[in-house]
Design a protein around this motif. Sequence first.
Motif, mmCIF file in Angstrom:
data_model
loop_
_atom_site.group_PDB
_atom_site.id
_atom_site.type_symbol
_atom_site.label_atom_id
_atom_site.label_comp_id
_atom_site.label_asym_id
_atom_site.label_seq_id
_atom_site.Cartn_x
_atom_site.Cartn_y
_atom_site.Cartn_z
ATOM 1 N N TRP A 1 31.585 30.229 47.446
ATOM 2 C CA TRP A 1 33.080 29.667 47.476
ATOM 3 C C TRP A 1 34.046 30.304 46.474
ATOM 4 C CZ3 TRP A 1 34.557 24.815 49.569
ATOM 5 C CH2 TRP A 1 35.806 24.285 49.087
ATOM 6 N N LYS A 2 34.907 30.701 46.976
ATOM 7 C CA LYS A 2 35.958 31.570 45.868
ATOM 8 C C LYS A 2 37.342 31.198 46.346
ATOM 9 C CE LYS A 2 33.439 36.032 47.289
ATOM 10 N NZ LYS A 2 33.276 35.574 48.602
ATOM 11 N N CYS A 3 38.170 30.956 44.919
ATOM 12 C CA CYS A 3 39.362 30.567 44.971
ATOM 13 C C CYS A 3 40.178 31.199 43.635
ATOM 14 C CB CYS A 3 39.430 28.997 44.727
ATOM 15 S SG CYS A 3 38.757 28.554 43.211
ATOM 16 N N ASN A 4 41.488 31.194 43.815
ATOM 17 C CA ASN A 4 42.473 31.636 42.852
ATOM 18 C C ASN A 4 41.797 30.813 41.580
ATOM 19 O OD1 ASN A 4 44.642 31.890 40.943
ATOM 20 N ND2 ASN A 4 45.770 32.627 42.772
ATOM 21 N N PHE B 1 28.624 23.170 43.921
ATOM 22 C CA PHE B 1 28.406 24.856 43.567
ATOM 23 C C PHE B 1 28.531 25.245 42.160
ATOM 24 C CE2 PHE B 1 30.146 24.437 47.739
ATOM 25 C CZ PHE B 1 30.022 25.721 48.543
ATOM 26 N N THR B 2 27.909 26.229 41.828
ATOM 27 C CA THR B 2 27.669 26.597 40.422
ATOM 28 C C THR B 2 28.765 27.606 40.187
ATOM 29 O OG1 THR B 2 25.111 26.148 40.231
ATOM 30 C CG2 THR B 2 26.220 27.818 38.648
ATOM 31 N N PHE B 3 29.494 27.603 38.941
ATOM 32 C CA PHE B 3 30.448 28.670 38.637
ATOM 33 C C PHE B 3 29.700 29.744 38.117
ATOM 34 C CE2 PHE B 3 32.700 30.548 34.916
ATOM 35 C CZ PHE B 3 33.642 31.181 35.820
ATOM 36 N N GLU B 4 30.176 31.012 38.672
ATOM 37 C CA GLU B 4 29.385 32.293 38.174
ATOM 38 C C GLU B 4 30.301 33.082 37.314
ATOM 39 O OE1 GLU B 4 26.390 33.014 41.949
ATOM 40 O OE2 GLU B 4 28.200 33.808 42.121
ATOM 41 N N ALA B 5 31.458 33.449 37.750
ATOM 42 C CA ALA B 5 32.380 34.287 36.965
ATOM 43 C C ALA B 5 33.836 34.371 37.440
ATOM 44 C CB ALA B 5 31.700 35.765 37.062
ATOM 45 N N VAL B 6 34.769 34.778 36.823
ATOM 46 C CA VAL B 6 35.964 35.242 37.372
ATOM 47 C C VAL B 6 36.260 36.744 37.373
ATOM 48 C CG1 VAL B 6 38.387 35.037 36.684
ATOM 49 C CG2 VAL B 6 36.954 33.046 36.129
ATOM 50 N N LYS C 1 51.781 38.595 43.992
ATOM 51 C CA LYS C 1 51.155 38.089 42.713
ATOM 52 C C LYS C 1 49.845 38.440 42.493
ATOM 53 C CE LYS C 1 54.418 34.200 42.984
ATOM 54 N NZ LYS C 1 54.355 32.623 42.780
ATOM 55 N N ASN C 2 49.458 38.615 41.157
ATOM 56 C CA ASN C 2 48.136 39.024 40.818
ATOM 57 C C ASN C 2 47.118 37.551 41.183
ATOM 58 O OD1 ASN C 2 45.760 40.263 39.283
ATOM 59 N ND2 ASN C 2 45.965 38.378 38.048
ATOM 60 N N ARG C 3 45.670 37.915 41.499
ATOM 61 C CA ARG C 3 45.205 36.542 41.778
ATOM 62 C C ARG C 3 43.783 37.241 40.882
ATOM 63 N NH1 ARG C 3 42.308 33.478 46.770
ATOM 64 N NH2 ARG C 3 40.054 34.234 46.097
ATOM 65 N N ASP C 4 43.404 36.407 39.934
ATOM 66 C CA ASP C 4 42.079 36.527 39.367
ATOM 67 C C ASP C 4 41.270 35.441 40.019
ATOM 68 O OD1 ASP C 4 43.191 38.002 37.492
ATOM 69 O OD2 ASP C 4 43.319 36.383 35.916
ATOM 70 N N THR C 5 40.079 35.771 40.660
ATOM 71 C CA THR C 5 39.163 34.945 41.447
ATOM 72 C C THR C 5 38.066 34.357 40.951
ATOM 73 O OG1 THR C 5 39.912 36.289 43.532
ATOM 74 C CG2 THR C 5 38.023 34.896 43.672
ATOM 75 N N ALA C 6 38.176 33.088 40.743
ATOM 76 C CA ALA C 6 36.671 32.450 40.196
ATOM 77 C C ALA C 6 35.696 32.114 41.591
ATOM 78 C CB ALA C 6 37.187 30.871 39.957
ATOM 79 N N TRP C 7 34.333 32.454 41.145
ATOM 80 C CA TRP C 7 33.393 32.662 41.986
ATOM 81 C C TRP C 7 32.397 31.464 41.896
ATOM 82 C CZ3 TRP C 7 31.805 37.212 45.225
ATOM 83 C CH2 TRP C 7 32.520 38.168 45.486
ATOM 84 N N TYR C 8 31.895 30.910 42.905
ATOM 85 C CA TYR C 8 30.971 29.898 42.765
ATOM 86 C C TYR C 8 29.855 30.115 43.765
ATOM 87 C CZ TYR C 8 34.677 27.125 40.252
ATOM 88 O OH TYR C 8 35.228 26.852 39.276
ATOM 89 N N SER C 9 28.665 29.458 43.728
ATOM 90 C CA SER C 9 27.778 29.505 44.709
ATOM 91 C C SER C 9 26.642 28.506 44.839
ATOM 92 C CB SER C 9 26.868 31.007 44.316
ATOM 93 O OG SER C 9 26.049 31.035 43.583
#
Length: 229
Positions: free
Chosen positions: A147-150, A165-170, A180-188
């Motif tokens: 699962w990924k999102c801004n 989902f478990t948060f992994e990294a940005v 616009k810039n997007r920093d993406t939060a990654w979950y799995s």
Amino acid sequence: MANIPVPNWHPARLPDARTLEGRFVRLEKFDPTRHSDGLYTALQGPSPDPKLWDYLPWGPFPDRTDFDKWISAHTADPDPWVYCVVDKATGVVDGNLSLMSIVPAHGRIEIGGVVFGASMQRTPKGTEAVYLLAKEAFELGNRRLEWKCNNENARSKRAAERFGFTFEAVFRQHMVLKGKNRDTAWYSIIDSEWPAVREAFERWLAEENFDKTGQQIKPLESFRVSPTS
């Protein structure tokens, strides 16, 4: 987990056009002929969610012609594999979501392109739609569901955590979307975690967890708490 053997590994299967049936909704493989009118009403109708398109790479679509062009492009390839969410009681299209970033060789797949109309929000329908697609992802033989999102999208991040989902990294400066810039939060969720996550979904969705007005009795997160914790 680095360099741990994966015995008897076989690549995951690709999704197919089967309808995924739940208690509240069914997920139908998107068919522009059958679903476009209903989806447009759900997403751009008389009472649209004003924040619906804020963090998506496309939309909004006040012009129906632009919406139809997006639909054609969005469904032309098998990745993303787009589903429409259909209310089982009414037959009305309420939104759509996809299996995407599909990598069968490594057993990796993502739930993304989540666009739920206002009629789905604060109802069990959105939760069940995600459950049905997560269940399908693992039944296809995947090892990892993403699962990924801004990183600024608080609603999507909260949803990922609620769903298990478990948060992994940005990933900083991951994309440029709409200028616009997007920093993406990654979950799995990985396959060893899925049985407990699946059980929580199923217990939350059970009829006995809702009162006579249709309101939840216990929140989803409570079903993932160990009795001894």
